[in-house]
Design a protein around this motif. Structure first.
Motif, PDB file in Angstrom:
ATOM      1  N   GLN A 209       0.004  -5.048  12.285  1.00  0.00           N
ATOM      2  CA  GLN A 209      -0.913  -4.532  11.269  1.00  0.00           C
ATOM      3  C   GLN A 209      -0.258  -3.421  10.455  1.00  0.00           C
ATOM      4  O   GLN A 209       0.503  -2.611  10.979  1.00  0.00           O
ATOM      5  CB  GLN A 209      -2.189  -3.993  11.925  1.00  0.00           C
ATOM      6  N   ARG A 210      -0.575  -3.408   9.175  1.00  0.00           N
ATOM      7  CA  ARG A 210      -0.080  -2.378   8.273  1.00  0.00           C
ATOM      8  C   ARG A 210      -1.252  -1.825   7.461  1.00  0.00           C
ATOM      9  O   ARG A 210      -2.199  -2.549   7.140  1.00  0.00           O
ATOM     10  CB  ARG A 210       0.982  -2.941   7.318  1.00  0.00           C
ATOM     11  N   ILE A 211      -1.177  -0.552   7.130  1.00  0.00           N
ATOM     12  CA  ILE A 211      -2.161   0.050   6.231  1.00  0.00           C
ATOM     13  C   ILE A 211      -1.636  -0.114   4.811  1.00  0.00           C
ATOM     14  O   ILE A 211      -0.589   0.439   4.454  1.00  0.00           O
ATOM     15  CB  ILE A 211      -2.382   1.538   6.556  1.00  0.00           C
ATOM     16  N   VAL A 212      -2.347  -0.884   4.025  1.00  0.00           N
ATOM     17  CA  VAL A 212      -1.891  -1.249   2.688  1.00  0.00           C
ATOM     18  C   VAL A 212      -2.694  -0.502   1.627  1.00  0.00           C
ATOM     19  O   VAL A 212      -3.923  -0.408   1.697  1.00  0.00           O
ATOM     20  CB  VAL A 212      -2.033  -2.774   2.472  1.00  0.00           C
ATOM     21  N   ASN A 213      -1.988   0.030   0.658  1.00  0.00           N
ATOM     22  CA  ASN A 213      -2.618   0.693  -0.479  1.00  0.00           C
ATOM     23  C   ASN A 213      -2.938  -0.355  -1.542  1.00  0.00           C
ATOM     24  O   ASN A 213      -2.033  -0.972  -2.113  1.00  0.00           O
ATOM     25  CB  ASN A 213      -1.676   1.760  -1.048  1.00  0.00           C
ATOM     26  N   VAL A 214      -4.220  -0.584  -1.769  1.00  0.00           N
ATOM     27  CA  VAL A 214      -4.660  -1.495  -2.829  1.00  0.00           C
ATOM     28  C   VAL A 214      -4.858  -0.635  -4.071  1.00  0.00           C
ATOM     29  O   VAL A 214      -5.834   0.112  -4.173  1.00  0.00           O
ATOM     30  CB  VAL A 214      -5.950  -2.230  -2.449  1.00  0.00           C
ATOM     31  N   ARG A 215      -3.932  -0.717  -4.976  1.00  0.00           N
ATOM     32  CA  ARG A 215      -3.864   0.219  -6.096  1.00  0.00           C
ATOM     33  C   ARG A 215      -5.202   0.342  -6.829  1.00  0.00           C
ATOM     34  O   ARG A 215      -5.799  -0.635  -7.256  1.00  0.00           O
ATOM     35  CB  ARG A 215      -2.773  -0.216  -7.071  1.00  0.00           C
ATOM     36  N   GLY A 216      -5.642   1.572  -6.976  1.00  0.00           N
ATOM     37  CA  GLY A 216      -6.856   1.858  -7.718  1.00  0.00           C
ATOM     38  C   GLY A 216      -8.140   1.643  -6.944  1.00  0.00           C
ATOM     39  O   GLY A 216      -9.221   1.972  -7.437  1.00  0.00           O
ATOM     40  N   LEU A 217      -8.040   1.093  -5.725  1.00  0.00           N
ATOM     41  CA  LEU A 217      -9.235   0.794  -4.942  1.00  0.00           C
ATOM     42  C   LEU A 217      -9.300   1.577  -3.630  1.00  0.00           C
ATOM     43  O   LEU A 217     -10.306   2.181  -3.313  1.00  0.00           O
ATOM     44  CB  LEU A 217      -9.327  -0.703  -4.665  1.00  0.00           C
ATOM     45  N   GLY A 218      -8.213   1.556  -2.869  1.00  0.00           N
ATOM     46  CA  GLY A 218      -8.230   2.243  -1.582  1.00  0.00           C
ATOM     47  C   GLY A 218      -7.232   1.634  -0.613  1.00  0.00           C
ATOM     48  O   GLY A 218      -6.146   1.199  -1.020  1.00  0.00           O
ATOM     49  N   TYR A 219      -7.620   1.555   0.657  1.00  0.00           N
ATOM     50  CA  TYR A 219      -6.698   1.125   1.706  1.00  0.00           C
ATOM     51  C   TYR A 219      -7.366   0.090   2.603  1.00  0.00           C
ATOM     52  O   TYR A 219      -8.585   0.110   2.797  1.00  0.00           O
ATOM     53  CB  TYR A 219      -6.258   2.325   2.553  1.00  0.00           C
ATOM     54  N   THR A 220      -6.541  -0.795   3.164  1.00  0.00           N
ATOM     55  CA  THR A 220      -7.050  -1.809   4.073  1.00  0.00           C
ATOM     56  C   THR A 220      -5.974  -2.159   5.092  1.00  0.00           C
ATOM     57  O   THR A 220      -4.795  -1.820   4.912  1.00  0.00           O
ATOM     58  CB  THR A 220      -7.486  -3.070   3.299  1.00  0.00           C
ATOM     59  N   LEU A 221      -6.380  -2.848   6.156  1.00  0.00           N
ATOM     60  CA  LEU A 221      -5.437  -3.322   7.167  1.00  0.00           C
ATOM     61  C   LEU A 221      -5.039  -4.756   6.861  1.00  0.00           C
ATOM     62  O   LEU A 221      -5.894  -5.598   6.586  1.00  0.00           O
ATOM     63  CB  LEU A 221      -6.069  -3.252   8.563  1.00  0.00           C
ATOM     64  N   ARG A 222      -3.733  -5.030   6.905  1.00  0.00           N
ATOM     65  CA  ARG A 222      -3.229  -6.398   6.740  1.00  0.00           C
ATOM     66  C   ARG A 222      -2.059  -6.619   7.674  1.00  0.00           C
ATOM     67  O   ARG A 222      -1.352  -5.680   8.048  1.00  0.00           O
ATOM     68  CB  ARG A 222      -2.744  -6.637   5.302  1.00  0.00           C
ATOM     69  N   GLU A 223      -1.851  -7.871   8.055  1.00  0.00           N
ATOM     70  CA  GLU A 223      -0.689  -8.175   8.865  1.00  0.00           C
ATOM     71  C   GLU A 223       0.568  -8.070   8.015  1.00  0.00           C
ATOM     72  O   GLU A 223       0.545  -8.306   6.816  1.00  0.00           O
ATOM     73  CB  GLU A 223      -0.802  -9.569   9.494  1.00  0.00           C
ATOM     74  N   ASN A 224       1.691  -7.759   8.656  1.00  0.00           N
ATOM     75  CA  ASN A 224       2.903  -7.440   7.896  1.00  0.00           C
ATOM     76  C   ASN A 224       3.569  -8.646   7.247  1.00  0.00           C
ATOM     77  O   ASN A 224       4.521  -8.488   6.516  1.00  0.00           O
ATOM     78  CB  ASN A 224       3.921  -6.701   8.767  1.00  0.00           C
ATOM     79  N   ASP A 225       3.051  -9.856   7.496  1.00  0.00           N
ATOM     80  CA  ASP A 225       3.615 -10.999   6.788  1.00  0.00           C
ATOM     81  C   ASP A 225       2.913 -11.231   5.457  1.00  0.00           C
ATOM     82  O   ASP A 225       3.237 -12.162   4.724  1.00  0.00           O
ATOM     83  CB  ASP A 225       3.544 -12.274   7.640  1.00  0.00           C
ATOM     84  N   VAL A 226       1.946 -10.368   5.112  1.00  0.00           N
ATOM     85  CA  VAL A 226       1.281 -10.426   3.808  1.00  0.00           C
ATOM     86  C   VAL A 226       1.984  -9.462   2.870  1.00  0.00           C
ATOM     87  O   VAL A 226       2.233  -8.311   3.216  1.00  0.00           O
ATOM     88  CB  VAL A 226      -0.219 -10.028   3.929  1.00  0.00           C
ATOM     89  N   ALA A 227       2.320  -9.942   1.686  1.00  0.00           N
ATOM     90  CA  ALA A 227       3.058  -9.081   0.751  1.00  0.00           C
ATOM     91  C   ALA A 227       2.237  -7.856   0.390  1.00  0.00           C
ATOM     92  O   ALA A 227       1.052  -7.941   0.085  1.00  0.00           O
ATOM     93  CB  ALA A 227       3.384  -9.873  -0.529  1.00  0.00           C
ATOM     94  N   GLU A 228       2.895  -6.689   0.458  1.00  0.00           N
ATOM     95  CA  GLU A 228       2.241  -5.455   0.062  1.00  0.00           C
ATOM     96  C   GLU A 228       2.532  -5.145  -1.397  1.00  0.00           C
ATOM     97  O   GLU A 228       2.120  -4.136  -1.881  1.00  0.00           O
ATOM     98  CB  GLU A 228       2.736  -4.295   0.972  1.00  0.00           C
TER      99      GLU A 228
END
Length: 228
Positions: A209-228
């Motif tokens: 799991q990675r904490i991903v910054n969704v630009r302009g919206l906030g943060y979410t958890l995604r697996e690391n095989d999903v492009a950040e």
């Protein structure tokens, strides 16, 4: 520590109530208006609400009705100088869980708040999990498989919120409110520092799991095989 929201426009009374609640181990955020209280509950999952009726921008029951219409069941203790039976009935019918007329003894107020905090509002697992992650709040530990790492209090609150909403993008302001509350002064980069530390800890325990910054919206958890 439980965190509640106090909506009271009398400064001295609010300070005395905060002192009594904090001494009982209850963290308190304070606001004095309906609009700011409504904004606060959008950011922070409070365990209870103490609500005065006579506020500068209207009757506190307006806020309570708005909360209930939005499906928010946070327990609410209504405070008021109005002690007539019809006023109490009006408050309870608006969705209040308890009613305390002014003046009141601080010990009684604290006892009533504690009673509200014992009421279940919304089910959350004691040890929230998502993917390969499990959080153990009582121990302050984040686990992935057989590996675990200790989290600082702010980091723990951030992960709790992310794990409770694993498929949602959580706004920056909501994470800050969860980590430090609305009353505590926070430096502009405090959240960035906390997230950096959590990301390092996720790598240390081998989580996908990675904490991903969704630009302009906030943060979410995604697996690391999903492009950040």
């Amino acid at each position: 520590m439980s965190r509640i929201l106090l909506v009271e426009d009398h400064d001295r009374l609010a300070r005395l109530m905060c002192k009594g609640l904090v001494a009982a181990g209850i963290a308190v955020d304070v606001t004095d208006r309906i609009d700011s209280a409504w904004a606060a509950v959008q950011q922070m999952p409070y365990q209870a609400l103490i609500l005065d009726r006579g506020l500068p921008d209207g009757d506190g029951l307006i806020l309570l009705q708005k909360l209930r219409n939005a499906g928010l069941g946070v327990p609410c203790l209504v405070l008021t100088a109005r002690d007539a039976l019809h006023d109490r009935v009006q408050g309870l019918e608006a969705g209040a869980d308890d009613y305390l007329p002014k003046p009141f003894a601080m010990d009684e107020m604290v006892a009533r708040v504690r009673a509200l905090l014992r009421r279940p509002v919304e089910f959350h697992p004691l040890d929230p999990s998502h993917g390969d992650l499990t959080l153990r709040p009582e121990a302050g530990v984040l686990c992935s498989g057989d590996e675990s790492v200790t989290l600082a209090p702010a980091e723990l609150h951030i992960m709790q919120l992310l794990l409770h909403k694993p498929k949602e993008v959580v706004r920056r302001s909501a994470l800050e409110a969860a980590a430090w509350g609305l009353s505590e002064a926070v430096t502009p980069n405090a959240l960035d520092v906390a997230l950096h530390r959590i990301r390092r800890k996720l790598l240390a325990i081998g989580s996908r799991q990675r904490i991903v910054n969704v630009r302009g919206l906030g943060y979410t958890l995604r697996e690391n095989d999903v492009a950040e």
